[in-house]
Design a protein around this motif. Structure first.
Motif, PDB file in Angstrom:
ATOM      1  N   LEU A   1       0.839  -1.212   0.000  1.00 59.95           N
ATOM      2  CA  LEU A   1       0.000   0.000   0.000  1.00 59.95           C
ATOM      3  C   LEU A   1       0.872   1.260   0.000  1.00 59.95           C
ATOM      4  O   LEU A   1       0.561   2.248  -0.671  1.00 59.95           O
ATOM      5  CB  LEU A   1      -0.921   0.003   1.224  1.00 59.95           C
ATOM      6  N   GLU A   2       1.959   1.201   0.746  1.00 55.40           N
ATOM      7  CA  GLU A   2       2.906   2.333   0.741  1.00 55.40           C
ATOM      8  C   GLU A   2       3.438   2.552  -0.671  1.00 55.40           C
ATOM      9  O   GLU A   2       3.515   3.672  -1.162  1.00 55.40           O
ATOM     10  CB  GLU A   2       4.094   2.021   1.662  1.00 55.40           C
ATOM     11  N   ARG A   3       3.779   1.439  -1.300  1.00 57.60           N
ATOM     12  CA  ARG A   3       4.355   1.490  -2.650  1.00 57.60           C
ATOM     13  C   ARG A   3       3.339   2.046  -3.660  1.00 57.60           C
ATOM     14  O   ARG A   3       3.684   2.884  -4.498  1.00 57.60           O
ATOM     15  CB  ARG A   3       4.745   0.062  -3.025  1.00 57.60           C
ATOM     16  N   LEU A   4       2.096   1.574  -3.560  1.00 59.79           N
ATOM     17  CA  LEU A   4       1.041   2.049  -4.474  1.00 59.79           C
ATOM     18  C   LEU A   4       0.876   3.562  -4.359  1.00 59.79           C
ATOM     19  O   LEU A   4       0.796   4.273  -5.370  1.00 59.79           O
ATOM     20  CB  LEU A   4      -0.285   1.385  -4.111  1.00 59.79           C
ATOM     21  N   ASP A   5       0.823   4.034  -3.118  1.00 59.72           N
ATOM     22  CA  ASP A   5       0.622   5.462  -2.913  1.00 59.72           C
ATOM     23  C   ASP A   5       1.826   6.257  -3.418  1.00 59.72           C
ATOM     24  O   ASP A   5       1.674   7.325  -4.028  1.00 59.72           O
ATOM     25  CB  ASP A   5       0.385   5.730  -1.418  1.00 59.72           C
ATOM     26  N   LEU A   6       3.024   5.705  -3.193  1.00 64.98           N
ATOM     27  CA  LEU A   6       4.232   6.385  -3.698  1.00 64.98           C
ATOM     28  C   LEU A   6       4.231   6.449  -5.224  1.00 64.98           C
ATOM     29  O   LEU A   6       4.615   7.465  -5.810  1.00 64.98           O
ATOM     30  CB  LEU A   6       5.485   5.663  -3.205  1.00 64.98           C
ATOM     31  N   LEU A   7       3.763   5.384  -5.856  1.00 66.97           N
ATOM     32  CA  LEU A   7       3.700   5.380  -7.324  1.00 66.97           C
ATOM     33  C   LEU A   7       2.731   6.457  -7.825  1.00 66.97           C
ATOM     34  O   LEU A   7       3.008   7.145  -8.810  1.00 66.97           O
ATOM     35  CB  LEU A   7       3.277   4.004  -7.839  1.00 66.97           C
ATOM     36  N   LEU A   8       1.617   6.598  -7.112  1.00 68.69           N
ATOM     37  CA  LEU A   8       0.656   7.650  -7.487  1.00 68.69           C
ATOM     38  C   LEU A   8       1.272   9.035  -7.272  1.00 68.69           C
ATOM     39  O   LEU A   8       1.054   9.955  -8.068  1.00 68.69           O
ATOM     40  CB  LEU A   8      -0.631   7.499  -6.680  1.00 68.69           C
ATOM     41  N   LEU A   9       2.064   9.169  -6.220  1.00 61.43           N
ATOM     42  CA  LEU A   9       2.734  10.460  -5.981  1.00 61.43           C
ATOM     43  C   LEU A   9       3.753  10.755  -7.076  1.00 61.43           C
ATOM     44  O   LEU A   9       3.903  11.915  -7.488  1.00 61.43           O
ATOM     45  CB  LEU A   9       3.437  10.448  -4.622  1.00 61.43           C
ATOM     46  N   VAL A  10       4.442   9.702  -7.534  1.00 60.83           N
ATOM     47  CA  VAL A  10       5.408   9.890  -8.630  1.00 60.83           C
ATOM     48  C   VAL A  10       4.674  10.384  -9.882  1.00 60.83           C
ATOM     49  O   VAL A  10       5.144  11.299 -10.569  1.00 60.83           O
ATOM     50  CB  VAL A  10       6.173   8.573  -8.918  1.00 60.83           C
ATOM     51  N   ILE A  11       3.510   9.800 -10.146  1.00 62.17           N
ATOM     52  CA  ILE A  11       2.716  10.233 -11.311  1.00 62.17           C
ATOM     53  C   ILE A  11       2.336  11.700 -11.151  1.00 62.17           C
ATOM     54  O   ILE A  11       2.444  12.485 -12.097  1.00 62.17           O
ATOM     55  CB  ILE A  11       1.459   9.339 -11.465  1.00 62.17           C
ATOM     56  N   GLU A  12       1.947  12.071  -9.940  1.00 65.92           N
ATOM     57  CA  GLU A  12       1.572  13.471  -9.694  1.00 65.92           C
ATOM     58  C   GLU A  12       2.774  14.406  -9.820  1.00 65.92           C
ATOM     59  O   GLU A  12       2.631  15.552 -10.243  1.00 65.92           O
ATOM     60  CB  GLU A  12       0.956  13.609  -8.305  1.00 65.92           C
ATOM     61  N   ALA A  13       3.946  13.901  -9.426  1.00 69.95           N
ATOM     62  CA  ALA A  13       5.156  14.732  -9.523  1.00 69.95           C
ATOM     63  C   ALA A  13       5.554  14.970 -10.981  1.00 69.95           C
ATOM     64  O   ALA A  13       6.094  16.018 -11.318  1.00 69.95           O
ATOM     65  CB  ALA A  13       6.301  14.071  -8.759  1.00 69.95           C
ATOM     66  N   LEU A  14       5.287  13.979 -11.817  1.00 70.21           N
ATOM     67  CA  LEU A  14       5.679  14.105 -13.230  1.00 70.21           C
ATOM     68  C   LEU A  14       4.625  14.831 -14.059  1.00 70.21           C
ATOM     69  O   LEU A  14       4.947  15.489 -15.036  1.00 70.21           O
ATOM     70  CB  LEU A  14       5.935  12.725 -13.823  1.00 70.21           C
ATOM     71  N   ASP A  15       3.377  14.667 -13.681  1.00 68.14           N
ATOM     72  CA  ASP A  15       2.292  15.299 -14.416  1.00 68.14           C
ATOM     73  C   ASP A  15       1.523  16.215 -13.457  1.00 68.14           C
ATOM     74  O   ASP A  15       0.834  15.730 -12.549  1.00 68.14           O
ATOM     75  CB  ASP A  15       1.371  14.203 -14.983  1.00 68.14           C
ATOM     76  N   LEU A  16       1.632  17.506 -13.672  1.00 72.67           N
ATOM     77  CA  LEU A  16       1.028  18.455 -12.736  1.00 72.67           C
ATOM     78  C   LEU A  16      -0.499  18.369 -12.727  1.00 72.67           C
ATOM     79  O   LEU A  16      -1.140  18.745 -11.760  1.00 72.67           O
ATOM     80  CB  LEU A  16       1.471  19.882 -13.076  1.00 72.67           C
ATOM     81  N   ASN A  17      -1.076  17.877 -13.816  1.00 73.39           N
ATOM     82  CA  ASN A  17      -2.543  17.751 -13.867  1.00 73.39           C
ATOM     83  C   ASN A  17      -3.014  16.337 -13.545  1.00 73.39           C
ATOM     84  O   ASN A  17      -4.131  15.950 -13.896  1.00 73.39           O
ATOM     85  CB  ASN A  17      -3.054  18.139 -15.262  1.00 73.39           C
ATOM     86  N   ALA A  18      -2.146  15.592 -12.886  1.00 74.16           N
ATOM     87  CA  ALA A  18      -2.457  14.164 -12.688  1.00 74.16           C
ATOM     88  C   ALA A  18      -3.681  13.938 -11.813  1.00 74.16           C
ATOM     89  O   ALA A  18      -4.399  12.958 -12.019  1.00 74.16           O
ATOM     90  CB  ALA A  18      -1.261  13.458 -12.093  1.00 74.16           C
ATOM     91  N   SER A  19      -3.931  14.822 -10.844  1.00 76.85           N
ATOM     92  CA  SER A  19      -5.067  14.565  -9.943  1.00 76.85           C
ATOM     93  C   SER A  19      -6.377  14.527 -10.741  1.00 76.85           C
ATOM     94  O   SER A  19      -7.243  13.706 -10.486  1.00 76.85           O
ATOM     95  CB  SER A  19      -5.128  15.610  -8.839  1.00 76.85           C
ATOM     96  N   LYS A  20      -6.483  15.429 -11.716  1.00 77.73           N
ATOM     97  CA  LYS A  20      -7.667  15.418 -12.594  1.00 77.73           C
ATOM     98  C   LYS A  20      -7.568  14.257 -13.584  1.00 77.73           C
ATOM     99  O   LYS A  20      -8.556  13.583 -13.867  1.00 77.73           O
ATOM    100  CB  LYS A  20      -7.729  16.760 -13.347  1.00 77.73           C
ATOM    101  N   GLY A  21      -6.353  14.058 -14.087  1.00 79.57           N
ATOM    102  CA  GLY A  21      -6.124  12.985 -15.057  1.00 79.57           C
ATOM    103  C   GLY A  21      -6.467  11.613 -14.498  1.00 79.57           C
ATOM    104  O   GLY A  21      -6.968  10.747 -15.217  1.00 79.57           O
ATOM    105  N   LEU A  22      -6.203  11.418 -13.214  1.00 79.38           N
ATOM    106  CA  LEU A  22      -6.510  10.125 -12.587  1.00 79.38           C
ATOM    107  C   LEU A  22      -8.005   9.843 -12.641  1.00 79.38           C
ATOM    108  O   LEU A  22      -8.426   8.722 -12.926  1.00 79.38           O
ATOM    109  CB  LEU A  22      -6.030  10.119 -11.131  1.00 79.38           C
TER     110      LEU A  22
END
Lengths: 203, 200
Positions: free
Chosen positions: B39-60
């Motif tokens: 679960l830690e890893r999953l959340d970190l992966l989502l954070l990495v996506i957000e770090a690379l794509d500034l619009n990721a929260s909407k994109g998700l």
């Protein structure tokens, strides 16, 4: 009958397969059931070609290697004298391809992580393509107790501290047992044989 | 000659999910139970996506809709609640994700990784200009560290360790590599297997 060509591209890698539908199994004209040849182009290296068996070994080796690499496990995959072998190197991965023809030196292909990802993408695309009805005969992507079964380095690092502690304790006890203590009387010979007064008088 | 432009299986799944709800049998035969470290890893992966794509929260959310995962992530709050199962979060929730939620999250990460693949590739490629690549990594580090310190419980030693440079460097590179290898038709299976391995 028309020979079918399917192509899978990803940045630095291109995989082309040729084959025919197996009409005896009732396959449609768009499906490949008999794979005749394949070509793999990696940027900067000559085109690789082979038969179905070679492709099966290539897919199996690279896919398993990638699967373990994702879990942080670095290990050589493929037989030592087999047609395909892959192992990690300092900055990337080394694929060694051995030809079945005699007097041909093995081809060494060095790729980085990005090219490995491209390669596995193309191989996955082929494996999951519903138009290609070839049995790849691969059992992968099952979670395993990798760290405990295979990663000896992990085990050594985990167990090194208690083992060292135990060894140092044993060594200390052993040293204390062999140190000479001047206050202790040591009698190495037979006890009081001919040295006390009574025995001397008796003699 | 038939030119393949996208993965052969993924678009079919996406189309299929537009109308019918997401089903567990679509992806994995066995139920997926992801442990604490997963679960830690999953959340970190989502954070990495957000770090690379500034619009990721909407994109998700858009991607979730596209994949037919509205039942699991109908809005930001539900997605956030799933991510809060990460014990390192400031507002962590007890318990585990159920099998369907885990599958949905894995599929979402794999699809998002496919979208940001050019960025991922630039970061892991050794053939990019060294100084340019260094700049990209530094920018990515800065964003990810900001996100971690904003959302994770900074008083926990595990989070402090996450933010220490010597540990961060290897971890962040590993996260990027994980995302890159999660792309494509076989990526979902690979990611799921690697996450479940963390249970052992």
């Amino acid at each position: 009958m028309l020979r079918l060509n399917y192509q899978y591209d990803r940045n630095s890698v291109r995989l082309i397969i040729q084959g025919l539908p197996d009409l005896s199994l009732g396959q449609s004209a768009e499906q490949i059931g008999i794979l005749s040849t394949w070509k793999l182009d990696l940027v900067g290296y000559p085109t690789l070609e082979g038969n179905l068996e070679h492709l099966q070994i290539l897919i199996s080796t690279i896919t398993q290697y990638t699967r373990y690499y994702l879990s942080g496990f670095r290990k050589t995959f493929g037989e030592l004298d087999g047609p395909v072998q892959i192992r990690p190197i300092t900055k990337g991965h080394l694929i060694i391809l051995r030809s079945s023809k005699e007097n041909i030196e093995p081809l060494e292909v060095k790729i980085d992580d990005a090219e490995l990802v491209d390669l596995i993408y193309c191989l996955d695309s082929l494996r999951y393509d519903k138009r290609v009805l070839v049995d790849w005969n691969i059992v992968i992507n099952q979670p395993k107790r990798l760290k405990h079964k295979l990663n000896y380095f992990y085990l050594i690092t985990q167990l090194s501290s208690p083992i060292l502690g135990l060894l140092s304790l044993v060594l200390t006890i052993f040293l204390f047992t062999i140190i000479y203590d001047p206050k202790t009387e040591y009698n190495y010979g037979p006890k009081n044989v001919g040295t006390d007064k009574k025995s001397l008088l008796a003699n | 000659m038939d030119q393949m432009t996208a993965s052969p299986t993924m678009p079919q799944k996406l189309e299929g999910h537009k109308k019918k709800p997401f089903q567990l049998t679509d992806l994995s035969a066995k139920p997926v139970v992801i442990g604490r470290r997963g679960l830690e890893r999953l959340d970190l992966l989502l954070l990495v996506i957000e770090a690379l794509d500034l619009n990721a929260s909407k994109g998700l959310l858009w991607t979730s809709d596209k994949l037919g995962l509205q039942d699991y992530f109908p809005n930001h709050v539900e997605l956030w609640k799933c991510r809060c199962h990460n014990p390192l979060r400031k507002t962590a929730r007890r318990g585990q994700l159920n099998s369907m939620q885990s599958e949905a999250l894995i599929l979402l990460i794999s699809t998002m990784a496919d979208k940001i693949y050019p960025d991922l590739r630039q970061l892991i490629s050794s053939k990019e200009p060294a100084n340019k690549n260094q700049e990209r990594w530094e920018l990515f580090y800065a964003r990810l560290i900001d996100l971690i310190s904003e959302r994770f419980n900074n008083r926990r030693s595990a989070v402090k360790k996450l933010l220490s440079y010597e540990y961060t460097d290897a971890l962040f590179r590993n996260l990027i590599l994980t995302l890159a290898l999660s792309v494509g038709p076989g990526g979902v299976d690979r990611l799921r297997a690697s996450l479940m391995e963390l249970n052992y």
